[in-house]
Motif scaffolding. Sequence first.
Motif, short mmCIF file in Angstrom:
data_model
loop_
_atom_site.label_atom_id
_atom_site.label_comp_id
_atom_site.label_asym_id
_atom_site.label_seq_id
_atom_site.Cartn_x
_atom_site.Cartn_y
_atom_site.Cartn_z
N GLY A 259 0.79 -1.23 0.00
CA GLY A 259 0.00 0.00 0.00
C GLY A 259 0.82 1.27 0.00
N VAL A 260 2.15 1.16 0.00
CA VAL A 260 3.00 2.35 -0.02
C VAL A 260 3.55 2.52 -1.44
CG1 VAL A 260 5.10 3.42 0.89
CG2 VAL A 260 3.62 2.09 2.39
N GLU A 261 3.39 3.74 -1.97
CA GLU A 261 3.91 4.01 -3.31
C GLU A 261 5.35 4.51 -3.19
OE1 GLU A 261 0.68 6.70 -4.87
OE2 GLU A 261 -0.10 5.78 -3.06
N SER A 272 5.07 7.37 -0.28
CA SER A 272 3.83 8.01 0.12
C SER A 272 2.69 7.01 0.12
CB SER A 272 3.51 9.19 -0.79
OG SER A 272 2.82 8.73 -1.92
N GLN A 273 1.62 7.35 0.83
CA GLN A 273 0.44 6.49 0.87
C GLN A 273 -0.76 7.25 0.33
OE1 GLN A 273 1.41 5.64 5.05
NE2 GLN A 273 0.62 3.61 4.67
N TYR A 276 -3.77 5.08 -0.63
CA TYR A 276 -4.36 4.53 0.59
C TYR A 276 -5.14 5.60 1.34
CZ TYR A 276 -4.61 2.48 5.24
OH TYR A 276 -5.06 2.02 6.44
N THR A 277 -4.58 6.82 1.40
CA THR A 277 -5.27 7.92 2.09
C THR A 277 -6.61 8.21 1.43
OG1 THR A 277 -3.08 8.87 2.48
CG2 THR A 277 -4.95 10.27 2.94
N LEU A 326 -1.50 4.49 8.33
CA LEU A 326 -1.03 5.67 7.60
C LEU A 326 0.23 6.25 8.23
CD1 LEU A 326 -1.69 7.50 5.23
CD2 LEU A 326 -3.16 8.83 6.71
N THR A 329 4.17 6.21 6.77
CA THR A 329 4.93 7.25 6.06
C THR A 329 4.62 8.64 6.63
OG1 THR A 329 3.21 7.56 4.39
CG2 THR A 329 4.93 5.99 3.87
#
Lengths: 354, 188
Positions: A259-261, A272-273, A276-277, A326, A329
């Motif tokens: 889920g983390v880019e 960044s997430q 996901y955010t 969340l 990051t």
Amino acid sequence: MEDYVTGAGLSEKEETQNMVFYTAAGDPHTYEEAEKNQKWREAMDNEIAAIERNATWELTVLPNNSRKIGVKWIYKTKLNEKGEVDKYKARLIAKGYAQQHGIDYTEVFAPVARWDTIRMVLVITPQRKWKVYQLDVKNAFLHGELNEDVYVEQPLGYEKKREEHKVLKLKKALYGLKQTPRAWFSRIESYFLKEGFVRCPSEHTLFVKNQEKKILIVCIYVDDLVFTGSDERMFAEFKASMKQEFDMTDLGKMKFFLGVEIVQNDEGIYLSQRKYTLEILERFGLENANSVRNPMVPGMKLMKNEDGEQVDMTRYKQMVGSLMYLSVTRPDIMFVVGLISRYIEKPTNLHAGY
Amino acid sequence: MQAIKRILRYVRGSVNLGIYYKREVASNERLMAYSDSDYAEDQDDRRSTSKYVFMLSKGAVAWSSKKQPVVSLSTTEAEFISAAHCACQAVWMRRVLEMLDCKQGTHTIIHCDNMSTIKLAKNLVMHGRSKHIDVKFHFLRELCKEEVIELKHCNTQDQITNIMTKALKMDAFEKLRSSLSICEMPSK
């Protein structure tokens, strides 16, 4: 342990009702529904083929004093990142909840990498001009080897003719069994040690291989492998040997992990997430809410609110959990998330406000 | 405004933020820590909160904010417990970094804004008000003596962990946030 709800006593019907909560709309819930459709029949054929290729089980008569564990088909339509149908996946799972401790399984713990470790690996890479890559093991859990004798029933639709009374003795793990993640981890761990890696004593999912002043670093997160190091040739060798041992997908440079880019270039590495955010905002209906510029009203004090009106606890817990992830990051929300998580027992309007 | 919704609104206003590990030309790859506590922060049971942030090559790599398991009798004691908690993490991180070919040749500095805590960790003097915290005491003192860590004083306004303790005013909050290497994705 006795308080633990196993679901062992559930009837087929109740079980199906429970399942409905987990499957997306449109996917079949039962074998009877799925077998009417060509695409699901093919998906099941593929799954059985993968299991048999792996020498997972053998047909045998159930010994006296042993019990068999049920299996079940799960169907899921997989979408790609654009939201189009990627493939139809049928997964055969064992009903692990019916397993008994000491008989069908003993140890179940399997480590996963800590985010602290993953970030330490990532933060050193720009300084050394290293790039980080990612591999994914297909059907990872099927590779695990079992230490216990476990018998499962024959899967619906694939019973051997005239041997319907027989059961399958497992030599390798199936999805759903309690010991499966651990069996997989032991398997990949022994493979790494055989290949000349050293396991970090303070982080069991971190493996390092040193060779003539060159280094290869691998971090394991269940079936996702993240690796980096100083030498391209060691990468190639590692990938080739992994592909020979397991069925692998080469994901190239690390771009999306849990889920983390991740964006990498010569100047640095950015995590960044964002996606996901946006997902959690939509889930809680706040995608169009007014935004604010800091996470807490300055000077505000939170406390228990015994007389306050209690709000939906499940929803509150889901919000806290989503925000906790969340903070992978976003250290800027770590403190406030810690604060609100204290009131999970009895959240009121003061804490939740929805 | 109610707490959890406020956080979600903050997150909505800052969806584009992430953490950036930039290539530092003159980086010595030395681990640095900031430790802080919030004395008697919990309004219900008056326990304090320990917080730490670890920085490496100007990027934040590890952080935590955790309520302390015991009630402290003074800010010094709360800071002390927090520093001990931070030191444990430092020892672990130093071991992992060594495996990653990033051995810390020298001690790790833990920044702390409480002078008495630093003095207590350095001097083996027993004080009437601190004799009851002795286990954590000796652990921290031993690490200082063996030169694994060093406690160093820093001004409250430079204390990065403040972002995790206090509900801050906007400018202070955004300044600390950028020193945690949180930013929008650099263009290019």
